[in-house]
Design an enzyme around this catalytic site. Structure first.
Site, PDB file in Angstrom:
ATOM      1  N   LYS A  63       0.678  -1.130   0.068  1.00 25.86           N
ATOM      2  CA  LYS A  63       0.028  -0.005  -0.097  1.00 25.86           C
ATOM      3  C   LYS A  63       0.817   1.234   0.094  1.00 25.86           C
ATOM      4  O   LYS A  63       0.434   2.315  -0.355  1.00 25.86           O
ATOM      5  CB  LYS A  63      -1.145   0.033   1.351  1.00 25.86           C
ATOM      6  CG  LYS A  63      -2.178  -1.089   1.174  1.00 25.86           C
ATOM      7  CD  LYS A  63      -3.038  -0.562   2.250  1.00 25.86           C
ATOM      8  CE  LYS A  63      -4.370  -1.758   2.196  1.00 25.86           C
ATOM      9  NZ  LYS A  63      -5.094  -1.468   3.347  1.00 25.86           N
ATOM     10  N   ASP A  98     -10.241   2.770   1.740  1.00 19.21           N
ATOM     11  CA  ASP A  98     -10.480   2.247   3.421  1.00 19.21           C
ATOM     12  C   ASP A  98     -11.007   3.638   4.325  1.00 19.21           C
ATOM     13  O   ASP A  98     -11.778   3.114   4.974  1.00 19.21           O
ATOM     14  CB  ASP A  98      -9.158   1.849   3.969  1.00 19.21           C
ATOM     15  CG  ASP A  98      -8.614   0.309   3.475  1.00 19.21           C
ATOM     16  OD1 ASP A  98      -9.435  -0.260   2.957  1.00 19.21           O
ATOM     17  OD2 ASP A  98      -7.478   0.297   3.510  1.00 19.21           O
TER      18      ASP A  98
END
Ligand code: NAP
Length: 263
Positions: A63, A98
């Site tokens: 990420k 997210d």
């Protein structure tokens, strides 16, 4: 046929393929969603660009690494992590869904996001949730086992403070929302929050979704709190990615059903 996918390691048990493919089936979109376990993130993004992959999700451990080759939007740049890549004519653009996933999971449960939130955890999920809730208008108190990480994150998030886990009872006394963004409770019957610090005026979101009913959510329900399980956050990060990639409203119910059938 458009190809979407997920890069990470490991990705074998990911719930994203069934969730996204349920959306393609529901809307009659000719597409497939596949998982990849590359050795490194940068060549994977470059290869996906060359091959004309339509969109990629990114998970642990890549990420942060993908920031070397994708242009993050403002939120992903502030969080310092990307979990969704859109391939545009100007090159790959990175988002962090997210953060939006947590915010939408709460909003869809009619939780008003104008009070005080306590975020437990200052890792990847904690960073995303803290920035997401602050952008939504909440004051954010971050509690983490390694207190320096909480202080570092609080320094970057507007209207936030950093704490150790011992401060949780005091922080929770007048909080409206609690989010567990640690891995505590994943595949184990443990909670990162003392049960007697929970109360009926709280909404509790647990980012952990395996098991779906964590010890924290059981304790929260027993205290009279509203509970939101981690599958809602997972669902809405996927919904947000789908909508960015396709420009269409996601078939949320079909995606939710596919997800919950596998939990
Ligand atoms: P991460 O970056 O590795 O961070 C882990 C966090 O958990 C850190 O704050 C760490 O504290 C804390 N922690 C770990 N063990 C602990 C313990 N024994 N006691 C207290 N704190 C502990 O992981 P992540 O990517 O943020 O993921 C965290 C969880 O969120 C995972 O369960 C993941 O599956 C879940 N998640 C869910 C979604 C969703 O859509 N529902 C999305 C993302 C992540 P230290 O800083 O002190 O190490």
């Amino acid at each position: 046929m458009d190809v979407y996918g997920l890069i990470g390691n490991p990705v074998g048990h990911s719930l994203s393929p069934p969730m996204h493919e349920a959306a393609y089936d529901e809307l009659g979109i000719e597409a497939r969603y596949v998982t990849f376990e590359p050795e490194a993130a940068v060549p994977a993004i470059e290869a996906a660009t060359t091959l004309g992959v339509a969109g990629l999700n990114v998970t642990i451990p890549f990420k942060q690494d993908v920031l070397d080759v994708v242009e993050p939007d403002d939120l992903a740049a502030r969080i310092g992590a990307v979990n969704t890549v859109e391939f545009t004519a100007d090159g790959p653009v990175g988002y962090n869904t997210d953060a939006v996933g947590a915010v939408r999971a709460l909003r869809e449960h009619d939780v008003s996001l104008d009070g005080e939130a306590v975020v437990v955890g200052a890792g990847g999920a904690g960073r995303a949730v803290a920035f997401g809730l602050a952008d939504a208008g909440m004051g954010v108190r971050i509690a983490n086992r390694t207190v320096e990480r909480a202080h570092d994150l609080a320094g970057a998030v507007p209207d936030a403070s950093g704490h150790g886990l011992d401060d949780l009872p005091t922080l929770l006394a007048d909080a409206d929302v609690l989010v567990n963004a640690t891995s505590v409770g994943m595949d184990e019957d443990r909670s990162p929050v003392p049960a007697d610090a929970l109360h009926g005026d709280l909404t509790v979101l647990d980012a952990v979704y395996s098991p779906i009913e964590t010890r924290l959510l059981r304790d929260a329900a027993a205290a009279g709190a509203t509970t939101v399980d981690g599958a809602w956050m997972l669902l809405y990060q996927g919904v947000e990615a789908f909508e960015r990639w396709t420009g269409r409203d996601a078939p949320v119910e079909a995606m939710n059903a596919a997800l919950r059938a596998r939990l």
